[in-house]
Write an enzyme that holds these catalytic residues in place. Structure first.
Site, short mmCIF file in Angstrom:
data_model
loop_
_atom_site.label_atom_id
_atom_site.label_comp_id
_atom_site.label_asym_id
_atom_site.label_seq_id
_atom_site.Cartn_x
_atom_site.Cartn_y
_atom_site.Cartn_z
N ALA A 1 69.62 13.79 46.75
CA ALA A 1 70.90 13.53 46.09
C ALA A 1 71.65 12.47 46.89
CB ALA A 1 71.70 14.82 46.00
N GLY B 1 66.80 16.59 46.87
CA GLY B 1 66.72 16.53 45.41
C GLY B 1 65.47 15.79 44.93
N GLU C 1 62.89 18.35 44.92
CA GLU C 1 63.24 19.28 43.83
C GLU C 1 62.91 18.66 42.47
OE1 GLU C 1 67.17 19.65 45.58
OE2 GLU C 1 66.90 21.83 45.60
N GLU D 1 68.39 19.18 53.71
CA GLU D 1 69.83 19.44 53.51
C GLU D 1 70.47 20.12 54.71
OE1 GLU D 1 67.44 20.14 51.30
OE2 GLU D 1 68.03 19.43 49.31
N1 CAA Z 1 71.83 9.36 49.67
C1 CAA Z 1 72.43 8.16 49.73
N2 CAA Z 1 71.88 7.07 50.31
C2 CAA Z 1 70.65 7.21 50.85
C3 CAA Z 1 69.97 8.44 50.83
C4 CAA Z 1 70.61 9.55 50.19
N3 CAA Z 1 70.03 10.76 50.09
N4 CAA Z 1 68.76 8.28 51.44
C5 CAA Z 1 68.72 7.00 51.84
N5 CAA Z 1 69.85 6.35 51.48
C6 CAA Z 1 70.20 4.94 51.71
C7 CAA Z 1 70.62 4.70 53.14
O1 CAA Z 1 71.96 5.05 53.34
C8 CAA Z 1 70.35 3.22 53.28
O2 CAA Z 1 71.41 2.52 52.62
P1 CAA Z 1 72.02 1.18 53.33
O3 CAA Z 1 70.85 0.23 53.43
O4 CAA Z 1 73.06 0.73 52.37
O5 CAA Z 1 72.52 1.61 54.67
C9 CAA Z 1 69.09 3.01 52.42
O6 CAA Z 1 69.05 4.12 51.53
C10 CAA Z 1 67.82 3.02 53.23
O7 CAA Z 1 67.78 4.21 53.99
P2 CAA Z 1 67.57 4.25 55.57
O8 CAA Z 1 68.07 2.99 56.19
O9 CAA Z 1 68.12 5.53 56.08
O10 CAA Z 1 65.97 4.25 55.62
P3 CAA Z 1 65.07 4.83 56.80
O11 CAA Z 1 63.68 4.36 56.48
O12 CAA Z 1 65.61 4.51 58.13
O13 CAA Z 1 65.11 6.44 56.64
C11 CAA Z 1 65.10 8.51 55.39
C12 CAA Z 1 64.60 7.06 55.49
C13 CAA Z 1 64.50 9.33 56.54
C14 CAA Z 1 64.61 9.09 54.07
C15 CAA Z 1 66.63 8.55 55.50
O14 CAA Z 1 67.15 7.60 54.58
C16 CAA Z 1 67.24 9.89 55.16
O15 CAA Z 1 67.18 10.80 56.00
N6 CAA Z 1 67.84 10.02 53.97
C17 CAA Z 1 68.55 11.21 53.56
C18 CAA Z 1 67.59 12.32 53.18
C19 CAA Z 1 68.36 13.58 52.80
O16 CAA Z 1 69.07 14.14 53.59
N7 CAA Z 1 68.18 14.02 51.54
C20 CAA Z 1 68.83 15.21 51.05
C21 CAA Z 1 70.10 14.88 50.36
S1 CAA Z 1 71.03 16.32 49.88
C22 CAA Z 1 70.30 16.90 48.47
O17 CAA Z 1 69.34 16.35 47.99
C23 CAA Z 1 70.95 18.12 47.83
C24 CAA Z 1 70.19 18.73 46.70
O18 CAA Z 1 69.47 19.69 46.89
C25 CAA Z 1 70.32 18.26 45.32
#
Ligand code: CAA
Length: 259
Positions: free
Chosen positions: A68, A110, A113, A133
């Site tokens: 998400a 998500g 999911e 999460e």
């Molecule tokens: N939401 C918003 N933006 C996201 C994102 C997310 N879940 N995942 C990645 N992005 C964005 C980053 O902010 C970044 O944007 P900018 O270039 O504008 O800064 C871009 O995508 C590229 O990401 P990274 O620079 O972080 O890429 P990376 O290769 O260094 O890392 C990653 C990859 C490990 C997947 C890392 O992006 C990450 O940890 N992302 C979040 C994962 C996460 O926590 N997901 C769960 C979300 S909560 C949820 O999903 C609730 C639910 O149950 C519905």
């Protein structure tokens, strides 16, 4: 010609369609508008008799979807969270046409999911599945705890959700979370092949099978068995049942009409 929406690209190749989440600069993070658009597109394909199976994937080679959209959620109120996208997730859950997720790269939060909303999962060797999460102070909210527990059992589900441990494509295969793993970058082609296999089967039987297998998650065994028996009997009202059995006995290939 692919049909491009704001976040979703739909490419029809009857009898299948490929639906691509197209937000690669944000690793296909699922904001509310995107999930609503995805539900709209899947429902449109679900209403379309010419489409018998759907492949769902993410644009780019880094992610199916990284979860998400954290930026959108960070200051949301509980009411916004409750209304934001849950209706759309529920609409995706109700799609009757089989969906095959083609996962390359991250399927996190998500994203994982969403993959688990599909009926089969094809993974690229570089796929990684997880529910991170907990690292941002929350928990899965689109079915992660429930579907992981039902698919992998309590102990693996606990580890994935409590520690944010990522599961590799090979582990996911060994654990029964994905159907097959293919060399990096070949997941969409393989999912399309699998979709063609499904799409050539008798369409009403295909829908009933999806309905019956999903019912196994919601009903006690006795009710599920009774439900299956009714659907099975109902298929004898279709022309495709007559055609399938006629063709078998005549040693011919059946031609199914979906009625
Ligand atoms: N939401 C918003 N933006 C996201 C994102 C997310 N879940 N995942 C990645 N992005 C964005 C980053 O902010 C970044 O944007 P900018 O270039 O504008 O800064 C871009 O995508 C590229 O990401 P990274 O620079 O972080 O890429 P990376 O290769 O260094 O890392 C990653 C990859 C490990 C997947 C890392 O992006 C990450 O940890 N992302 C979040 C994962 C996460 O926590 N997901 C769960 C979300 S909560 C949820 O999903 C609730 C639910 O149950 C519905």
């Amino acid at each position: 010609m692919p049909e491009q929406q704001q976040y979703i690209v739909v490419e029809r190749d009857e009898p299948i369609a490929v639906v691509t989440i197209n937000r690669p600069d944000k690793l296909n993070a699922l904001n509310w508008g995107l999930v609503a658009e995805l539900a709209d597109q899947l429902e449109a394909l679900d209403r379309d008799d010419a489409i018998r199976c759907i492949v769902l994937t993410g644009a780019g080679n880094k992610a199916f979807a990284a979860g998400a959209d954290i930026a959108e959620m960070s200051n949301a109120t509980p009411v916004q969270m409750a209304t934001g996208s849950f209706q759309s997730w529920d609409r995706i859950r109700r799609i009757a046409t089989p969906i095959i997720a083609a996962v390359g790269g991250y399927a996190l939060g998500g994203g994982n999911e969403l993959a688990m909303h599909a009926d089969m999962i094809v993974a690229s060797e570089n796929a990684q599945f997880g529910q991170p999460e907990i690292l941002i102070g929350v928990m899965p909210g689109a079915g992660g705890t429930q579907r992981l527990a039902r698919t992998l059992g309590k102990f693996r589900a606990m580890e994935i959700c409590l520690t944010a441990r990522r599961v590799s494509a090979q582990e996911a295969l060994d654990w029964g979370l994905v159907n097959r793993v293919v060399p990096e970058g070949q997941h969409v082609e393989e999912a399309k092949r699998l979709a063609q296999e499904v799409a050539k089967q008798a369409p009403v039987a295909v829908r009933f099978i999806k309905e019956a297998v999903l019912a196994a998650y919601e009903t006690p065994l006795q009710d599920g068995l009774a439900y299956e028996k009714r659907l099975f009997a109902l298929l004898f009202a279709t022309e495709d049942q007559k055609e399938g059995m006629r063709a078998f006995l005549a040693k011919e290939k059946p031609t199914f009409q979906g009625r």
